[in-house]
Design a protein around this motif. Structure first.
Motif, mmCIF file in Angstrom:
data_model
loop_
_atom_site.group_PDB
_atom_site.id
_atom_site.type_symbol
_atom_site.label_atom_id
_atom_site.label_comp_id
_atom_site.label_asym_id
_atom_site.label_seq_id
_atom_site.Cartn_x
_atom_site.Cartn_y
_atom_site.Cartn_z
ATOM 1 N N PRO A 1 0.824 -1.217 0.000
ATOM 2 C CA PRO A 1 0.000 0.000 0.000
ATOM 3 C C PRO A 1 0.858 1.267 0.000
ATOM 4 O O PRO A 1 1.834 1.385 0.736
ATOM 5 N N LEU A 2 0.480 2.205 -0.852
ATOM 6 C CA LEU A 2 1.188 3.477 -0.979
ATOM 7 C C LEU A 2 0.259 4.609 -0.566
ATOM 8 O O LEU A 2 -0.930 4.602 -0.884
ATOM 9 N N PHE A 3 0.844 5.586 0.123
ATOM 10 C CA PHE A 3 0.063 6.702 0.637
ATOM 11 C C PHE A 3 0.717 8.013 0.220
ATOM 12 O O PHE A 3 1.917 8.075 -0.053
ATOM 13 N N GLN A 4 -0.108 9.061 0.213
ATOM 14 C CA GLN A 4 0.418 10.407 -0.004
ATOM 15 C C GLN A 4 -0.029 11.303 1.142
ATOM 16 O O GLN A 4 -1.120 11.142 1.696
ATOM 17 N N PHE A 5 0.845 12.236 1.476
ATOM 18 C CA PHE A 5 0.655 13.084 2.640
ATOM 19 C C PHE A 5 0.744 14.552 2.241
ATOM 20 O O PHE A 5 1.198 14.902 1.147
ATOM 21 N N VAL A 6 0.344 15.409 3.162
ATOM 22 C CA VAL A 6 0.610 16.831 3.025
ATOM 23 C C VAL A 6 1.039 17.332 4.402
ATOM 24 O O VAL A 6 0.407 17.017 5.414
ATOM 25 N N SER A 7 2.147 18.050 4.444
ATOM 26 C CA SER A 7 2.601 18.581 5.730
ATOM 27 C C SER A 7 1.676 19.712 6.164
ATOM 28 O O SER A 7 1.096 20.419 5.329
ATOM 29 N N VAL A 8 1.533 19.879 7.454
ATOM 30 C CA VAL A 8 0.674 20.952 7.955
ATOM 31 C C VAL A 8 1.226 22.314 7.559
ATOM 32 O O VAL A 8 0.470 23.270 7.366
ATOM 33 N N TRP A 9 2.545 22.404 7.373
ATOM 34 C CA TRP A 9 3.126 23.688 6.950
ATOM 35 C C TRP A 9 2.702 24.024 5.517
ATOM 36 O O TRP A 9 2.378 25.174 5.217
ATOM 37 N N ASP A 10 2.688 23.029 4.642
ATOM 38 C CA ASP A 10 2.193 23.258 3.282
ATOM 39 C C ASP A 10 0.701 23.574 3.293
ATOM 40 O O ASP A 10 0.233 24.441 2.546
ATOM 41 N N ALA A 11 -0.066 22.852 4.123
ATOM 42 C CA ALA A 11 -1.506 23.093 4.187
ATOM 43 C C ALA A 11 -1.804 24.522 4.632
ATOM 44 O O ALA A 11 -2.714 25.174 4.095
ATOM 45 N N VAL A 12 -1.035 25.027 5.584
ATOM 46 C CA VAL A 12 -1.209 26.412 6.038
ATOM 47 C C VAL A 12 -0.820 27.386 4.939
ATOM 48 O O VAL A 12 -1.526 28.372 4.681
ATOM 49 N N ARG A 13 0.280 27.115 4.283
ATOM 50 C CA ARG A 13 0.735 27.998 3.211
ATOM 51 C C ARG A 13 -0.298 28.078 2.090
ATOM 52 O O ARG A 13 -0.603 29.158 1.574
ATOM 53 N N ILE A 14 -0.847 26.927 1.714
ATOM 54 C CA ILE A 14 -1.865 26.904 0.669
ATOM 55 C C ILE A 14 -3.074 27.726 1.085
ATOM 56 O O ILE A 14 -3.607 28.530 0.303
#
Length: 306
Positions: free
Chosen positions: A194-207
């Motif tokens: 199984p492969l997963f993808q993530f997003v860092s909270v720092w990127d989420a805030v920046r977006i």
């Protein structure tokens, strides 16, 4: 002139880091609304204690301002969004940002999942207590889009993949850090598929910051997902790299892991792969690498546990 930002939620994880980040910028007047279980006590941030389902309470307590953005971190049902939007006049809202989730997508082998992929058609009984989570978030999205179009309110919908990083209270990367820090064995699936993808909270805030007031994001929904494909094995490799510690691992079948109720945080029998490029093209930015994000996360973890 300062911009007015109304944040619903905002005291945990993604919302907390967003609130702190915006508060450090002198260009914003920030008001947050939540139930007061976790007061932030941040400088000039105004905190209003109110249940978001309390329409009369919201009408009484919300300042009569024009909000450059209303950022909603905790609308889980259409009623949640309806109550908030009913408490504000359409003239007060210059942009409504709904934090949704990639859990609104249906099961598919057509990967990566993009914003136009098939959505859920009903609850998911196999998820037990979380059976309605993704479907209710989808219904909330649909209500928000319909209401905002009807009342000519610009809106933006963000669908994060698995978020990790500073202030994460969910048992995700923290459970691995806890195990390796205490020199305990990490149990992993013997088939590292199984492969997963993530997003860092720092990127989420920046977006989120870049979306505010940006017409390129109006009336649109976006996945938030970094490009790195991460398996359980790769996750442990990254953790070893950023911590400088060796892990003790034990490999078991997925069936044995389920039977023993080993609390692994991600699925053992399917991929979670999303296309997060639409928001990159709209905002012209790049996600940080999973390695960099986990390095930041480990540094925060060490500081918070000393």
């Amino acid at each position: 002139m300062k911009k007015n930002i109304l944040i619903i939620g905002g005291s945990y994880f993604y919302g907390r880091l967003f609130t702190e980040t915006m508060a450090r910028n002198g260009g914003y007047r920030i008001c947050i609304v939540n139930r007061g279980n976790n007061p932030l006590n941040i400088g000039d941030v105004k905190e209003i204690v109110c249940d978001r389902k309390d329409l009369s309470g919201l009408k009484k307590r919300l300042p009569q301002l024009k909000w450059d953005a209303v950022v909603d971190f905790c609308a889980y049902t259409p009623l949640d969004a309806q109550c908030l939007l009913s408490a504000l006049s359409k003239k007060q809202i210059r942009q409504y940002v709904l934090i949704s989730t990639v859990s609104i997508y249906g099961n598919t082998r057509d990967l990566p999942i993009d914003e136009d992929s098939a959505k859920l058609t009903g609850p998911q009984p196999e998820l037990g207590p979380a059976a309605r989570y993704g479907y209710d978030k989808l219904l909330t999205e649909q209500f928000v889009a319909s209401h905002c179009r009807q009342h000519q309110i610009p809106y933006t919908i963000l669908r994060p993949a698995i978020i990790y990083g500073k202030y994460n209270y969910a048992p995700r990367e923290r459970c691995f850090f806890d195990l390796i820090a205490s020199n305990k064995t990490i149990i992993l699936p013997e088939i590292d598929l199984p492969l997963f993808q993530f997003v860092s909270v720092w990127d989420a805030v920046r977006i989120l910051r870049l979306c505010i007031g940006n017409p390129e994001t109006f009336g649109r929904a976006f996945n938030l997902s970094g490009p790195d494909l991460v398996s359980y094995g790769r996750l442990v490799e990254v953790i070893e790299s950023v911590t400088g510690l060796e892990t003790k691992t034990r490999y078991m079948s997925a069936t044995a892991i389920d039977d023993m109720r080993v609390p692994l945080p991600f699925p053992l029998n399917g991929h979670l792969i999303y296309n997060g490029s639409r928001i990159q093209r709209s905002l012209v930015f790049s996600y940080m690498s999973f390695m960099e994000g986990m390095q930041r996360t480990w540094e925060w973890y060490r500081q918070s546990n000393t």
